[in-house]
Design a protein around this motif. Sequence first.
Motif, PDB file in Angstrom:
ATOM      1  N   UNK A  71      -0.967   5.976  -1.582  1.00  0.00           N
ATOM      2  CA  UNK A  71      -1.508   4.691  -2.029  1.00  0.00           C
ATOM      3  C   UNK A  71      -2.936   4.485  -1.576  1.00  0.00           C
ATOM      4  N   UNK A  72      -3.264   4.979  -0.383  1.00  0.00           N
ATOM      5  CA  UNK A  72      -4.614   4.806   0.159  1.00  0.00           C
ATOM      6  C   UNK A  72      -5.630   5.631  -0.628  1.00  0.00           C
ATOM      7  N   UNK A  73      -5.253   6.831  -1.013  1.00  0.00           N
ATOM      8  CA  UNK A  73      -6.142   7.666  -1.828  1.00  0.00           C
ATOM      9  C   UNK A  73      -6.435   6.974  -3.158  1.00  0.00           C
ATOM     10  N   UNK A  74      -5.422   6.378  -3.738  1.00  0.00           N
ATOM     11  CA  UNK A  74      -5.614   5.664  -4.999  1.00  0.00           C
ATOM     12  C   UNK A  74      -6.542   4.466  -4.830  1.00  0.00           C
ATOM     13  N   UNK A  82     -12.797   9.098   1.458  1.00  0.00           N
ATOM     14  CA  UNK A  82     -12.724   8.061   2.497  1.00  0.00           C
ATOM     15  C   UNK A  82     -11.491   8.257   3.378  1.00  0.00           C
ATOM     16  N   UNK A  83     -10.381   8.664   2.768  1.00  0.00           N
ATOM     17  CA  UNK A  83      -9.163   8.903   3.539  1.00  0.00           C
ATOM     18  C   UNK A  83      -9.370  10.068   4.507  1.00  0.00           C
ATOM     19  N   UNK A 113       0.811  -1.211   0.000  1.00  0.00           N
ATOM     20  CA  UNK A 113       0.000   0.000   0.000  1.00  0.00           C
ATOM     21  C   UNK A 113       0.849   1.268   0.000  1.00  0.00           C
ATOM     22  N   UNK A 114       2.046   1.204   0.553  1.00  0.00           N
ATOM     23  CA  UNK A 114       2.870   2.409   0.668  1.00  0.00           C
ATOM     24  C   UNK A 114       3.944   2.507  -0.414  1.00  0.00           C
ATOM     25  N   UNK A 115       4.665   1.433  -0.673  1.00  0.00           N
ATOM     26  CA  UNK A 115       5.756   1.504  -1.661  1.00  0.00           C
ATOM     27  C   UNK A 115       5.283   1.227  -3.076  1.00  0.00           C
TER      28      UNK A 115
END
Length: 208
Positions: free
Chosen positions: A162-165, A171-172, A107-109
């Motif tokens: 990554x979370x926004x995507x 939602x974020x 999710x991050x990288x």
Amino acid sequence: MSGLAIKPSGIPRSPRRLKAKKCKNPACRAEFVPARSFQTWCSPDCAIAITAAKKQKERKTLEQRDRREIKVRKEKLKSRSDYMREAQISFNAFIRERDRLAGHCCISSGRPLDWNGNAVDAGHYRSVGAAPHLRFDERNCHAQSKQDNRYLSGNAVDYRIGLIQRIGLEAVEALEADQSVRKYTIEDLKAITAHYRALTRELKRAAV
């Protein structure tokens, strides 16, 4: 005296012939005529096999009862933190299985995850320490490499990107604004554990 029944006329009555039955030994099941009404075996070997199977069944029943009693005793000794840990483990396992089946990268990288080893965590966007009320929120937790989760402190900046995507900006921002208070009872935690274990089993069955 011979032991034969005597008819009123004084003539001995012939012994009653018992009906044929099947041997109770599952490996045999041969038809035989028993010498006694209670006989369930056709031969001494089958009698030994039936007795051994009965003892094994009784031993298994005792072992199951002992396991149940041990489980009950262990349950009584559990603290709330033990139930919390079990709930978190079951939730995290679901998150990893969900994202594995979806083919998600970290999710991050954004890099592919190594699902074959033990290199994948269920990483929280808002940490359990900072936002314990979101520890079981599926939007707040995603598969993440151990490198990012443990050694880069969650890599929060890239996690947010990554979370926004993945779930969208709205939602974020809702997660970031959520300051609600949630107290989990032991019954809540038991229910959470059971719920996510069941969901994980369903995912694994569907993937077969």
